[in-house]
Design an enzyme around this catalytic site. Structure first.
Site, PDB file in Angstrom:
ATOM      1  N   GLY A  59      23.630 -63.289 -73.387  1.00  0.00           N
ATOM      2  CA  GLY A  59      23.932 -63.427 -74.814  1.00  0.00           C
ATOM      3  C   GLY A  59      22.885 -62.852 -75.756  1.00  0.00           C
ATOM      4  N   GLU A  83      16.810 -66.068 -77.699  1.00  0.00           N
ATOM      5  CA  GLU A  83      18.072 -66.675 -77.256  1.00  0.00           C
ATOM      6  C   GLU A  83      19.144 -66.454 -78.311  1.00  0.00           C
ATOM      7  OE1 GLU A  83      20.077 -67.354 -75.195  1.00  0.00           O
ATOM      8  OE2 GLU A  83      19.917 -69.384 -74.419  1.00  0.00           O
ATOM      9  N   ASP A  84      20.385 -66.384 -77.876  1.00  0.00           N
ATOM     10  CA  ASP A  84      21.486 -66.181 -78.807  1.00  0.00           C
ATOM     11  C   ASP A  84      21.773 -67.424 -79.647  1.00  0.00           C
ATOM     12  OD1 ASP A  84      22.415 -67.614 -76.612  1.00  0.00           O
ATOM     13  OD2 ASP A  84      24.152 -66.323 -76.224  1.00  0.00           O
ATOM     14  N   ASP A 122      22.870 -74.746 -78.676  1.00  0.00           N
ATOM     15  CA  ASP A 122      24.021 -75.634 -78.810  1.00  0.00           C
ATOM     16  C   ASP A 122      23.527 -77.060 -78.548  1.00  0.00           C
ATOM     17  OD1 ASP A 122      26.816 -76.090 -79.167  1.00  0.00           O
ATOM     18  OD2 ASP A 122      27.078 -76.159 -77.008  1.00  0.00           O
ATOM     19  N   THR A 123      23.659 -77.563 -77.334  1.00  0.00           N
ATOM     20  CA  THR A 123      23.105 -78.894 -77.040  1.00  0.00           C
ATOM     21  C   THR A 123      21.586 -78.829 -76.923  1.00  0.00           C
ATOM     22  OG1 THR A 123      23.199 -78.626 -74.637  1.00  0.00           O
ATOM     23  CG2 THR A 123      25.166 -79.518 -75.718  1.00  0.00           C
ATOM     24  N   GLY A 124      21.077 -77.644 -76.625  1.00  0.00           N
ATOM     25  CA  GLY A 124      19.638 -77.487 -76.427  1.00  0.00           C
ATOM     26  C   GLY A 124      19.198 -77.744 -74.994  1.00  0.00           C
ATOM     27  N   THR A 144      19.719 -76.110 -72.078  1.00  0.00           N
ATOM     28  CA  THR A 144      19.190 -74.978 -71.312  1.00  0.00           C
ATOM     29  C   THR A 144      17.746 -74.682 -71.720  1.00  0.00           C
ATOM     30  OG1 THR A 144      21.422 -74.073 -71.523  1.00  0.00           O
ATOM     31  CG2 THR A 144      19.766 -72.647 -70.550  1.00  0.00           C
ATOM     32  N   LEU A 145      17.516 -74.581 -73.012  1.00  0.00           N
ATOM     33  CA  LEU A 145      16.180 -74.214 -73.475  1.00  0.00           C
ATOM     34  C   LEU A 145      15.165 -75.324 -73.262  1.00  0.00           C
ATOM     35  CD1 LEU A 145      17.126 -72.172 -76.605  1.00  0.00           C
ATOM     36  CD2 LEU A 145      15.810 -71.365 -74.652  1.00  0.00           C
ATOM     37  N   PHE A 186      33.044 -72.595 -82.165  1.00  0.00           N
ATOM     38  CA  PHE A 186      32.752 -71.667 -81.073  1.00  0.00           C
ATOM     39  C   PHE A 186      32.719 -70.245 -81.631  1.00  0.00           C
ATOM     40  CE2 PHE A 186      33.098 -69.193 -77.260  1.00  0.00           C
ATOM     41  CZ  PHE A 186      32.271 -69.902 -76.401  1.00  0.00           C
ATOM     42  N   ASP A 246      29.787 -64.498 -75.931  1.00  0.00           N
ATOM     43  CA  ASP A 246      31.064 -64.238 -75.271  1.00  0.00           C
ATOM     44  C   ASP A 246      31.988 -65.445 -75.236  1.00  0.00           C
ATOM     45  OD1 ASP A 246      29.455 -65.706 -73.303  1.00  0.00           O
ATOM     46  OD2 ASP A 246      31.109 -65.250 -71.936  1.00  0.00           O
ATOM     47  N   ARG A 278      31.528 -59.724 -76.466  1.00  0.00           N
ATOM     48  CA  ARG A 278      30.084 -59.548 -76.672  1.00  0.00           C
ATOM     49  C   ARG A 278      29.791 -58.320 -77.542  1.00  0.00           C
ATOM     50  NH1 ARG A 278      27.304 -63.021 -73.134  1.00  0.00           N
ATOM     51  NH2 ARG A 278      28.227 -63.276 -71.071  1.00  0.00           N
TER      52      ARG A 278
HETATM   53  P1  IMP Z   1      23.036 -75.229 -74.684  1.00  0.00           P
HETATM   54  O1  IMP Z   1      24.131 -76.258 -74.803  1.00  0.00           O
HETATM   55  O2  IMP Z   1      22.144 -75.236 -75.899  1.00  0.00           O
HETATM   56  O3  IMP Z   1      22.263 -75.382 -73.396  1.00  0.00           O
HETATM   57  O4  IMP Z   1      23.784 -73.807 -74.676  1.00  0.00           O
HETATM   58  C1  IMP Z   1      23.811 -73.033 -73.553  1.00  0.00           C
HETATM   59  C2  IMP Z   1      24.535 -71.730 -73.740  1.00  0.00           C
HETATM   60  O5  IMP Z   1      25.900 -71.962 -74.054  1.00  0.00           O
HETATM   61  C3  IMP Z   1      24.071 -70.793 -74.843  1.00  0.00           C
HETATM   62  O6  IMP Z   1      22.911 -70.080 -74.527  1.00  0.00           O
HETATM   63  C4  IMP Z   1      25.267 -69.882 -74.949  1.00  0.00           C
HETATM   64  O7  IMP Z   1      25.207 -68.885 -73.933  1.00  0.00           O
HETATM   65  C5  IMP Z   1      26.429 -70.829 -74.690  1.00  0.00           C
HETATM   66  N1  IMP Z   1      27.064 -71.215 -75.961  1.00  0.00           N
HETATM   67  C6  IMP Z   1      26.871 -72.327 -76.681  1.00  0.00           C
HETATM   68  N2  IMP Z   1      27.614 -72.325 -77.813  1.00  0.00           N
HETATM   69  C7  IMP Z   1      28.291 -71.141 -77.801  1.00  0.00           C
HETATM   70  C8  IMP Z   1      29.224 -70.522 -78.714  1.00  0.00           C
HETATM   71  O8  IMP Z   1      29.603 -71.034 -79.782  1.00  0.00           O
HETATM   72  N3  IMP Z   1      29.706 -69.301 -78.341  1.00  0.00           N
HETATM   73  C9  IMP Z   1      29.325 -68.668 -77.189  1.00  0.00           C
HETATM   74  N4  IMP Z   1      28.460 -69.202 -76.325  1.00  0.00           N
HETATM   75  C10 IMP Z   1      27.946 -70.442 -76.623  1.00  0.00           C
HETATM   76 MG    MG Z   2      22.797 -68.110 -73.575  1.00  0.00          MG
END
Ligand code: IMP
Ligand code: MG
Length: 178
Positions: free
Chosen positions: A45, A100-101, A104-106, A108-109, A153, A160, A166
């Site tokens: 992303g 990072e793109d 969202d929940t945070g 992964t990071l 979303f 993507d 993308r």
């Molecule tokens: P997290 O929930 O912060 O761990 O998000 C993990 C990954 O989910 C992000 O790095 C994106 O690749 C993907 N993601 C979260 N929200 C979106 C969205 O709105 N569109 C596309 N990908 C998303």
């Molecule tokens: Mg990502």
């Protein structure tokens, strides 16, 4: 089900914001006497944001990529991060900026940054193009943020849906209709 994409952030606004973030990074590095940074992009992303940002930085820039995914494990409160593709160079004693793109929940990071700190970088910062603060479940405070967006979303400029969209030059909200 039909999909349609409504523009949320046009290309020009993205370009202007990337310039702004680059200017902040340039100023911060100058103030701290940092003449080399390592940009660590999270695949896939961040690819577009990463390359646009790198071109606007005025110090030495090393670029590298990781591919990670996070999953939630019922037996743990926080989940785990799976490293699908690891770095081929050491980050030890380097000034690292994760690119990072979207946050969202945070999850992964949050997990990834914990793991990377164990590798002893000189500093570890986070640049996220998009942030969805309403969705955060994990403590995560990005050092550089492009846009704060609502809980929708989004696709485009690297992001993507099922590996598609993308390549859109703008960021749009993906909607489904019959
Ligand atoms: P997290 O929930 O912060 O761990 O998000 C993990 C990954 O989910 C992000 O790095 C994106 O690749 C993907 N993601 C979260 N929200 C979106 C969205 O709105 N569109 C596309 N990908 C998303
Ligand atoms: Mg990502």
């Amino acid at each position: 089900m039909k999909e349609n994409v409504r523009v949320l952030i046009p290309e020009e606004e993205i370009n202007a914001k990337v310039n702004e973030i680059a200017a902040q990074i340039n100023a911060d590095c100058k103030a701290k006497g940092i003449d080399k940074v390592m940009l660590l992009g999270i695949l896939k992303g961040s690819a577009f944001f990463m390359t646009d940002l790198a071109k606007k930085l005025d110090m030495n820039v090393v670029i590298c990529f990781m591919d990670v995914s996070s999953y939630y494990d019922d037996t743990q409160t926080s989940g785990e991060v799976k490293i699908n593709l690891d770095l081929d160079i050491s980050i030890k004693n380097n000034h690292v900026i994760i690119v990072e793109d979207i946050i969202d929940t945070g999850r992964t990071l949050h997990m990834l940054m914990e793991r990377l700190r164990l590798r002893n970088p000189a500093s570890l910062k986070l640049a996220a193009l998009l942030n969805k603060p309403d969705k955060h479940e994990f403590e995560i405070v990005p050092d550089y943020v492009g846009f704060t967006i609502p809980d929708k979303f989004v696709v485009g400029y690297g992001l993507d849906y099922a590996q598609r969209y993308r390549n859109l030059p703008y960021i749009g909200i993906l909607n489904f209709s019959e």
